[in-house]
Design a protein around this motif. Structure first.
Motif, PDB file in Angstrom:
ATOM      1  N   LEU A 247       0.836  -1.195   0.000  1.00  0.00           N
ATOM      2  CA  LEU A 247       0.000   0.000   0.000  1.00  0.00           C
ATOM      3  C   LEU A 247       0.874   1.250   0.000  1.00  0.00           C
ATOM      4  O   LEU A 247       0.642   2.196  -0.770  1.00  0.00           O
ATOM      5  CB  LEU A 247      -0.928  -0.003   1.215  1.00  0.00           C
ATOM      6  CG  LEU A 247      -1.783   1.259   1.420  1.00  0.00           C
ATOM      7  CD1 LEU A 247      -2.695   1.506   0.222  1.00  0.00           C
ATOM      8  CD2 LEU A 247      -2.604   1.148   2.705  1.00  0.00           C
ATOM      9  N   ILE A 248       1.905   1.252   0.844  1.00  0.00           N
ATOM     10  CA  ILE A 248       2.827   2.394   0.913  1.00  0.00           C
ATOM     11  C   ILE A 248       3.574   2.565  -0.407  1.00  0.00           C
ATOM     12  O   ILE A 248       3.693   3.684  -0.937  1.00  0.00           O
ATOM     13  CB  ILE A 248       3.813   2.213   2.082  1.00  0.00           C
ATOM     14  CG1 ILE A 248       3.064   2.303   3.414  1.00  0.00           C
ATOM     15  CG2 ILE A 248       4.928   3.260   2.024  1.00  0.00           C
ATOM     16  CD1 ILE A 248       3.890   1.886   4.613  1.00  0.00           C
ATOM     17  N   MET A 249       4.087   1.462  -0.973  1.00  0.00           N
ATOM     18  CA  MET A 249       4.817   1.550  -2.227  1.00  0.00           C
ATOM     19  C   MET A 249       3.920   2.056  -3.361  1.00  0.00           C
ATOM     20  O   MET A 249       4.344   2.866  -4.197  1.00  0.00           O
ATOM     21  CB  MET A 249       5.390   0.181  -2.606  1.00  0.00           C
ATOM     22  CG  MET A 249       6.483  -0.343  -1.693  1.00  0.00           C
ATOM     23  SD  MET A 249       7.930   0.742  -1.584  1.00  0.00           S
ATOM     24  CE  MET A 249       8.463   0.803  -3.280  1.00  0.00           C
ATOM     25  N   THR A 250       2.667   1.605  -3.392  1.00  0.00           N
ATOM     26  CA  THR A 250       1.759   1.989  -4.473  1.00  0.00           C
ATOM     27  C   THR A 250       1.322   3.437  -4.337  1.00  0.00           C
ATOM     28  O   THR A 250       1.183   4.147  -5.346  1.00  0.00           O
ATOM     29  CB  THR A 250       0.530   1.063  -4.488  1.00  0.00           C
ATOM     30  OG1 THR A 250       0.977  -0.304  -4.502  1.00  0.00           O
ATOM     31  CG2 THR A 250      -0.321   1.301  -5.724  1.00  0.00           C
ATOM     32  N   ILE A 251       1.107   3.900  -3.122  1.00  0.00           N
ATOM     33  CA  ILE A 251       0.775   5.314  -2.919  1.00  0.00           C
ATOM     34  C   ILE A 251       1.883   6.203  -3.474  1.00  0.00           C
ATOM     35  O   ILE A 251       1.628   7.269  -4.057  1.00  0.00           O
ATOM     36  CB  ILE A 251       0.528   5.608  -1.423  1.00  0.00           C
ATOM     37  CG1 ILE A 251      -0.797   4.986  -0.976  1.00  0.00           C
ATOM     38  CG2 ILE A 251       0.511   7.114  -1.149  1.00  0.00           C
ATOM     39  CD1 ILE A 251      -1.069   5.089   0.511  1.00  0.00           C
ATOM     40  N   GLY A 252       3.131   5.762  -3.333  1.00  0.00           N
ATOM     41  CA  GLY A 252       4.246   6.532  -3.874  1.00  0.00           C
ATOM     42  C   GLY A 252       4.128   6.758  -5.367  1.00  0.00           C
ATOM     43  O   GLY A 252       4.509   7.825  -5.882  1.00  0.00           O
ATOM     44  N   TYR A 253       3.558   5.790  -6.084  1.00  0.00           N
ATOM     45  CA  TYR A 253       3.410   5.928  -7.536  1.00  0.00           C
ATOM     46  C   TYR A 253       2.386   6.994  -7.921  1.00  0.00           C
ATOM     47  O   TYR A 253       2.375   7.465  -9.062  1.00  0.00           O
ATOM     48  CB  TYR A 253       3.034   4.589  -8.162  1.00  0.00           C
ATOM     49  CG  TYR A 253       4.228   3.719  -8.454  1.00  0.00           C
ATOM     50  CD1 TYR A 253       4.972   3.880  -9.617  1.00  0.00           C
ATOM     51  CD2 TYR A 253       4.638   2.746  -7.545  1.00  0.00           C
ATOM     52  CE1 TYR A 253       6.076   3.097  -9.879  1.00  0.00           C
ATOM     53  CE2 TYR A 253       5.745   1.948  -7.801  1.00  0.00           C
ATOM     54  CZ  TYR A 253       6.460   2.134  -8.967  1.00  0.00           C
ATOM     55  OH  TYR A 253       7.561   1.363  -9.228  1.00  0.00           O
ATOM     56  N   LEU A 254       1.521   7.388  -6.999  1.00  0.00           N
ATOM     57  CA  LEU A 254       0.577   8.476  -7.293  1.00  0.00           C
ATOM     58  C   LEU A 254       1.315   9.782  -7.565  1.00  0.00           C
ATOM     59  O   LEU A 254       0.794  10.672  -8.238  1.00  0.00           O
ATOM     60  CB  LEU A 254      -0.395   8.666  -6.126  1.00  0.00           C
ATOM     61  CG  LEU A 254      -1.374   7.512  -5.852  1.00  0.00           C
ATOM     62  CD1 LEU A 254      -2.209   7.816  -4.612  1.00  0.00           C
ATOM     63  CD2 LEU A 254      -2.277   7.276  -7.055  1.00  0.00           C
ATOM     64  N   PHE A 255       2.534   9.891  -7.029  1.00  0.00           N
ATOM     65  CA  PHE A 255       3.332  11.118  -7.185  1.00  0.00           C
ATOM     66  C   PHE A 255       4.472  10.938  -8.177  1.00  0.00           C
ATOM     67  O   PHE A 255       5.292  11.834  -8.344  1.00  0.00           O
ATOM     68  CB  PHE A 255       3.901  11.535  -5.819  1.00  0.00           C
ATOM     69  CG  PHE A 255       2.852  11.692  -4.755  1.00  0.00           C
ATOM     70  CD1 PHE A 255       2.130  12.872  -4.636  1.00  0.00           C
ATOM     71  CD2 PHE A 255       2.555  10.640  -3.898  1.00  0.00           C
ATOM     72  CE1 PHE A 255       1.151  13.004  -3.667  1.00  0.00           C
ATOM     73  CE2 PHE A 255       1.580  10.764  -2.925  1.00  0.00           C
ATOM     74  CZ  PHE A 255       0.871  11.950  -2.807  1.00  0.00           C
ATOM     75  N   TYR A 256       4.502   9.785  -8.828  1.00  0.00           N
ATOM     76  CA  TYR A 256       5.583   9.486  -9.754  1.00  0.00           C
ATOM     77  C   TYR A 256       5.389  10.266 -11.048  1.00  0.00           C
ATOM     78  O   TYR A 256       4.300  10.236 -11.638  1.00  0.00           O
ATOM     79  CB  TYR A 256       5.603   7.985 -10.031  1.00  0.00           C
ATOM     80  CG  TYR A 256       6.923   7.467 -10.522  1.00  0.00           C
ATOM     81  CD1 TYR A 256       7.946   7.168  -9.625  1.00  0.00           C
ATOM     82  CD2 TYR A 256       7.161   7.260 -11.877  1.00  0.00           C
ATOM     83  CE1 TYR A 256       9.159   6.689 -10.068  1.00  0.00           C
ATOM     84  CE2 TYR A 256       8.368   6.769 -12.331  1.00  0.00           C
ATOM     85  CZ  TYR A 256       9.369   6.485 -11.422  1.00  0.00           C
ATOM     86  OH  TYR A 256      10.581   6.009 -11.865  1.00  0.00           O
ATOM     87  N   PRO A 257       6.419  10.987 -11.501  1.00  0.00           N
ATOM     88  CA  PRO A 257       6.268  11.796 -12.717  1.00  0.00           C
ATOM     89  C   PRO A 257       6.248  10.946 -13.984  1.00  0.00           C
ATOM     90  O   PRO A 257       6.790   9.853 -14.028  1.00  0.00           O
ATOM     91  CB  PRO A 257       7.522  12.692 -12.686  1.00  0.00           C
ATOM     92  CG  PRO A 257       8.532  11.891 -11.941  1.00  0.00           C
ATOM     93  CD  PRO A 257       7.771  11.104 -10.908  1.00  0.00           C
ATOM     94  N   GLY A 258       5.573  11.472 -15.000  1.00  0.00           N
ATOM     95  CA  GLY A 258       5.615  10.838 -16.312  1.00  0.00           C
ATOM     96  C   GLY A 258       4.613   9.734 -16.537  1.00  0.00           C
ATOM     97  O   GLY A 258       4.622   9.107 -17.604  1.00  0.00           O
ATOM     98  N   LEU A 259       3.737   9.459 -15.569  1.00  0.00           N
ATOM     99  CA  LEU A 259       2.735   8.416 -15.775  1.00  0.00           C
ATOM    100  C   LEU A 259       1.648   8.914 -16.717  1.00  0.00           C
ATOM    101  O   LEU A 259       1.257  10.086 -16.681  1.00  0.00           O
ATOM    102  CB  LEU A 259       2.096   8.005 -14.448  1.00  0.00           C
ATOM    103  CG  LEU A 259       2.977   7.339 -13.386  1.00  0.00           C
ATOM    104  CD1 LEU A 259       2.126   6.904 -12.197  1.00  0.00           C
ATOM    105  CD2 LEU A 259       3.709   6.132 -13.959  1.00  0.00           C
TER     106      LEU A 259
END
Length: 500
Positions: free
Chosen positions: A228-240
């Motif tokens: 859950l923590i790792m996936t939440i980080g992808y919400l802020f990942y640039p370029g998606l």
């Protein structure tokens, strides 16, 4: 070559012959299989192509074997009650053992590995941990159990720390590692929630509806908290892309829902603790102040432990399907059987430590030796006289009883190095992508290390794969990714004499 008036190239005939041989082999293979199935009831030969494909991956692409194991881990089945009381997770642990053997053979034959990874402080702490495990295996109360435990730790650590660290120098492997486990976890979540719903989402059924994929809701909750923590980080990942961001949001909702329905209080506590660390990072509070605060809190607990325990004993709220009541039951040490049994296990572990304070009773032996060290007044309705119902329920107290005081101190050292390195890698990273990867990996691991105060799962594939894999990500982030000006998929340049 001429056929009539048409010239047919020899290369065309060669390719046609190859295709012909391929069809012929396939037909022969199917014919043999059909004969064995119909006449002999033998089915195993159908798995031969899959076995050959996996062998090819071992030989030519070991990093893809790691990704295969990562995907299979949430879906693996733990086979217990085998000879001499040992067990194995299928199919993942045999695959990890294959990676371990092949990697060690490669190191012995080639005599080289990435020197920077091999000499990183976290790697040195891992060597120390494995060395002390080896020493305490020689002095173990049950050497065969300790030897299996040591070998299992090797096939967890070597593939998903030392081999994975080489693969993770290419960032795309980090993403594959995270999302393959996530995708497999979706199947586990669906299976668990459907079964849980069939029992009316009751409190008691929440503890076992995820079996046989996960042993109980605590291990399941620990894995959910990490991802859950790792996936939440992808919400802020640039370029998606918009599609990728939408799918990430869906995954976050799925994981959050599953975490809530897991009724794992330890998972909820670990996520809350990670949020506090995130707040400290956001406020730019120095690491030494965080450590100082933790030392003060631990000192205060032991200074006022009697008053604290008296207060906690007034709480009579047992675990419940009601969210508020379940949260209140977290600190119930007067009637909640789960909490009382943990205290029974911890007290037994401390008595084991007092009996053998330096070398302990041997890695993995707690569940076989703690029975006589229980006190009748501390037993619960879920205790057994034989003391054969699992481990010490702590990643810190367990090693204290099994490997003495040095064992616990080594674990604390390793945990401290991982968290410190992760925070420093986040601070030094030159790209947003590297900052997100290093921070979320650190927060996810912190959630597990807090969870480890109440449970221990590093002897299972379910949690060893993400924990050691994320530790490898932190090391690679510290050595390579934090220093890169761009977050490309190209491997970092390193000394050819030291690179694997």
């Amino acid at each position: 070559m001429l056929k009539g008036n048409i010239q047919i190239p020899d290369r065309y005939l060669t390719e046609k012959a190859k295709i012909g041989w391929l069809y012929a082999i396939a037909i022969i293979f199917l014919a043999i299989n059909l004969y064995l199935v119909v006449q002999k009831d033998i089915f195993w030969l159908f798995s031969l192509p899959l076995v050959l494909m996996i062998l090819m991956l071992y030989i030519f692409s070991l990093d893809k074997v790691l990704l295969l194991i990562t995907f299979l881990t949430p879906l693996s089945i733990d086979i217990q009650d085998m000879d001499i009381g040992l067990g194995v997770a299928l199919p993942t642990e045999p695959l990890m053992f294959g990676v371990l053997i092949l990697f060690l053979a490669k190191i012995i034959y080639e005599g080289r590995y990435d020197r920077r990874i091999a000499t990183h402080p976290i790697s040195l702490a891992i060597y120390l941990m494995l060395f002390w495990m080896l020493i305490t295996t020689f002095t173990s109360e049950i050497p065969i159990v300790s030897l299996k435990y040591l070998v299992a730790r090797l096939w967890f650590v070597v593939p998903f720390f030392f081999v994975a660290a080489i693969a993770f120098r290419k960032p795309r492997f980090i993403h594959w590692f995270i999302w393959l486990y996530n995708i497999a976890l979706i199947f586990v979540i669906g299976y668990t929630i459907v079964r849980h719903a069939s029992y009316g989402f009751s409190d008691k059924s929440a503890h076992w509806v995820m079996s046989p994929l996960y042993n109980d809701h605590t291990a399941y909750g620990a894995a959910l908290a990490i991802y859950l923590i790792m996936t939440i980080g992808y919400l802020f990942y640039p370029g998606l892309t918009k599609t990728q961001r939408f799918l990430t949001i869906v995954m976050v909702v799925i994981l959050a829902t599953a975490t809530l329905f897991s009724l794992s209080r330890a998972a909820w506590i670990s996520i809350a603790a990670s949020l506090l660390v995130l707040l400290a990072v956001w406020l730019k509070i120095k690491f030494r102040w965080i450590i100082t605060t933790m030392i003060i809190l631990v000192t205060a607990f032991f200074s006022f432990q009697h008053q604290i325990i008296d207060t906690l004993e007034r709480n009579k709220q047992d675990s419940s399907a009601d969210f508020v009541e379940h949260v209140q039951s977290i600190y119930n040490i007067s009637s909640d059987a789960s909490n009382l049994e943990r205290i029974n296990r911890w007290q037994s572990a401390i008595r084991l430590f007092e009996e053998r304070p330096v070398l302990g009773w041997g890695p993995g032996t707690y569940q076989f030796v703690y029975g006589p060290f229980q006190q009748s007044k501390q037993k619960t309705i879920i205790s057994t006289n034989a003391g054969d119902m699992g481990n010490a329920h702590s990643e810190y107290i367990g090693p204290l009883s099994e490997m003495g005081m040095p064992g616990m101190l080594i674990v604390i050292l390793l945990v401290s190095l991982i968290i410190y390195t992760g925070l420093m890698a986040h601070k030094r990273s030159r790209t947003k992508e590297a900052r997100i990867i290093s921070l979320t990996a650190t927060l996810a691991l912190f959630s597990y290390f807090i969870h480890g105060l109440l449970n221990n799962f590093l002897d299972t594939d379910k949690l060893s794969v993400p924990v050691w894999g994320l530790a490898a990500i932190i090391v690679v982030s510290d050595l390579y990714l934090s220093k890169k000006e761009s977050f490309s998929n190209d491997p970092p340049q390193s000394d050819p004499k030291s690179a694997s």
